[in-house]
Design a protein around this motif. Structure first.
Motif, mmCIF file in Angstrom:
data_model
loop_
_atom_site.group_PDB
_atom_site.id
_atom_site.type_symbol
_atom_site.label_atom_id
_atom_site.label_comp_id
_atom_site.label_asym_id
_atom_site.label_seq_id
_atom_site.Cartn_x
_atom_site.Cartn_y
_atom_site.Cartn_z
ATOM 1 N N THR A 23 0.830 -1.210 0.000
ATOM 2 C CA THR A 23 0.000 0.000 0.000
ATOM 3 C C THR A 23 0.867 1.263 0.000
ATOM 4 N N ALA B 19 0.756 4.245 -2.816
ATOM 5 C CA ALA B 19 0.546 5.647 -2.449
ATOM 6 C C ALA B 19 1.646 6.542 -3.030
ATOM 7 N N LEU C 60 1.194 6.960 -6.706
ATOM 8 C CA LEU C 60 0.093 7.881 -6.998
ATOM 9 C C LEU C 60 0.566 9.335 -6.854
ATOM 10 N N TYR D 70 -6.717 9.491 -2.075
ATOM 11 C CA TYR D 70 -6.217 8.200 -1.563
ATOM 12 C C TYR D 70 -7.107 7.690 -0.427
ATOM 13 N N VAL E 21 -9.021 5.104 -2.550
ATOM 14 C CA VAL E 21 -8.191 3.897 -2.435
ATOM 15 C C VAL E 21 -8.456 3.166 -1.102
ATOM 16 N N ASN F 213 0.990 5.367 4.533
ATOM 17 C CA ASN F 213 0.598 5.553 3.131
ATOM 18 C C ASN F 213 0.550 7.034 2.769
ATOM 19 N N LEU G 52 2.799 9.141 -0.038
ATOM 20 C CA LEU G 52 2.223 9.947 -1.123
ATOM 21 C C LEU G 52 2.769 11.380 -1.067
ATOM 22 N N PRO H 219 -4.754 8.732 6.054
ATOM 23 C CA PRO H 219 -4.492 7.432 5.419
ATOM 24 C C PRO H 219 -3.467 6.607 6.200
ATOM 25 N N SER I 162 -5.085 2.968 6.958
ATOM 26 C CA SER I 162 -4.535 1.789 6.286
ATOM 27 C C SER I 162 -4.172 0.709 7.323
#
Ligand code: ASP
Length: 446
Positions: free
Chosen positions: A107, A111, A114, A263, A267, A335, A339, A417, A421
């Motif tokens: 994950t 991230a 992305l 996200y 996600v 995560n 990102l 996130p 997560s």
């Protein structure tokens, strides 16, 4: 019905949300009315209001944060030790551990990728003029320097991994930035507990179970104070926000925040649906308190006891699994941070005028994953490590100054996130375990 709505109007998650709203509205209003433009002298009203925010409001927010941090060390130690010892065998630990790590790495890499993709699509760095760079550096240069120095203390990557293992476990427990050392100790001790006669460690287990229960009780008391604590933390963060800087690096801000919100909402929600079988409504209803705590504290570590409680009380995950995944996740699975690292490195490279090739972008993803593991789950914990990554890809680390003015809000958002997560990972593992058990039961019944 009347009683029901009265009860829900005064439920803790609702009161915390109200605290969040009140603090944010008050802080933003103050900021919009009085904050000086970048580089301008602050008015005396702003100085005075700043004094009130710092001296009269922030201490209550800090008190809430400190009370949360206060229970982190015993909760990490007890939950990991009991979680691993409760698994009963090193093989089971290996299976659970490898699935957890696969989730973390998978994950986090998604991230970071992305984040990089968004910067390539939006190209936020192309619109920043050299004058803007100079103005922001003038304002935030000193803070950036302090972060760079903190980062420079970290050594090479291999040495960083070696340093995860503490030479003195009490020293590791004494420092929120080095909690990974305590985690490693608790994991090893828990594994050892599966290898010795159980009657020799029965009293120790009961003792730690008792300590763990006490910490959760203390946490419940601390959370009763959350509406005020959250309001104060949010008020202070928003009153001190660099609204002007937000405008100057507007595209960066939009890219980072947009990516994080996407996200989280797309996600993570999808992961919860696919891996934990939860509808979006059920998922977000169950973790309201968790999200508000993460957002207002900006800290995965401070939120960790709440993450465990959410998994167990709201979603029915077994204590052993939640107690195993969350302490690891709070330090190793970030995560949102990955990102953010992807977006920030590429953005700053764009501003500096260097184009990163595919290989360098793949390197950034790799670095982002390592940073997500190495960064402390505290406010701004990843910033010193970001300075190292910038150096590695050839961007002067002083460029950090460009994003620091808006980092508080980005930090609060990336922590969402980070913690959700972890929650989904533990619910996925719990679901697998439940399926395996019902499979065994069905076979036995046949
Ligand atoms: N504030 C983040 C967390 O605690 C860490 C960071 O990205 O700086 O999860």
């Amino acid at each position: 019905m009347g009683t029901n709505s009265a009860r829900s109007a005064s439920s803790l998650p609702t009161r915390i949300l109200i605290g969040l709203g009140v603090g944010a509205v008050a802080g933003i209003t103050l900021n919009v009315l009085y904050a000086p433009a970048l580089g301008a002298e602050p008015s005396s009203a702003y100085v005075e209001l700043g004094w009130w925010a710092d001296q009269m409001v922030k201490p209550f927010g800090d008190l809430f944060l400190r009370l949360l941090f206060m229970v982190v060390v015993p909760v990490v130690f007890c939950s990991l030790f009991l979680g691993v010892a409760g698994l009963g065998s090193v093989q089971k630990l290996g299976a659970l551990g490898s699935r957890t790590l696969t989730w973390f790495l998978g994950t986090t890499a998604i991230a970071a990728t992305l984040g990089i993709t968004l910067v390539r699509l939006i190209a936020p760095g192309r619109n920043v003029s050299p004058e803007t760079v100079a103005r922001i550096k003038e304002q935030y240069g000193t803070i950036a320097q302090a972060k760079i120095e903190q980062g420079a203390e970290a050594q090479g990557w291999l040495q960083m991994v070696v340093d995860f293992v503490p030479t003195n476990v009490l020293g590791a427990a004494a420092d929120n930035q080095r909690i990974l050392g305590l985690i490693i100790f608790a994991l090893i001790l828990g594994a050892a507990a599966t290898q010795v006669p159980q009657d020799r460690i029965r009293i120790l287990r009961e003792l730690l179970e008792g300590l763990y229960e006490l910490c959760l009780k203390v946490l419940a008391w601390v959370m009763a104070f959350a509406p005020i604590g959250v309001a104060c933390l949010i008020f202070h963060a928003t009153a001190r926000l660099g609204v002007d800087v937000m405008r100057l690096v507007g595209w960066y801000f939009v890219t980072a925040m947009g990516g994080l919100v996407f996200y989280q909402l797309v996600v993570v929600t999808l992961l919860a649906r696919v891996f934990a079988g939860l509808s979006p409504g059920r998922f977000y209803r169950g973790m309201r308190t968790l999200l508000v705590t993460a957002f207002s504290t900006s800290s995965s570590n401070a939120t960790m006891p709440t993450t465990i409680r959410t998994a167990v009380d709201e979603f029915g995950a077994p204590k052993e699994i939640a107690g195993f995944v969350m302490p690891l996740g709070a330090t190793m699975n970030m995560n949102g941070t990955a990102l953010f690292e992807g977006v920030s490195v590429l953005f700053l490279a764009q501003v500096y005028g260097i184009e990163l090739g595919w290989v360098q972008q793949a390197m950034v993803v790799g670095f982002a994953v390592v940073i997500a593991i190495g960064a402390a789950g505290v406010p701004g914990g990843s910033i010193p490590l970001l300075a190292i990554v910038l150096t590695q890809v050839g961007v002067p680390p002083e460029f950090l100054a460009l994003i620091l003015g808006v980092d508080r809000l980005v930090d609060m958002t990336r922590t969402l996130p980070n913690v959700s997560s972890d929650l989904v990972c533990s619910l996925w593992l719990a679901r697998r375990e439940a399926r395996a058990l019902s499979g065994t039961g069905a076979r036995r019944g046949r």
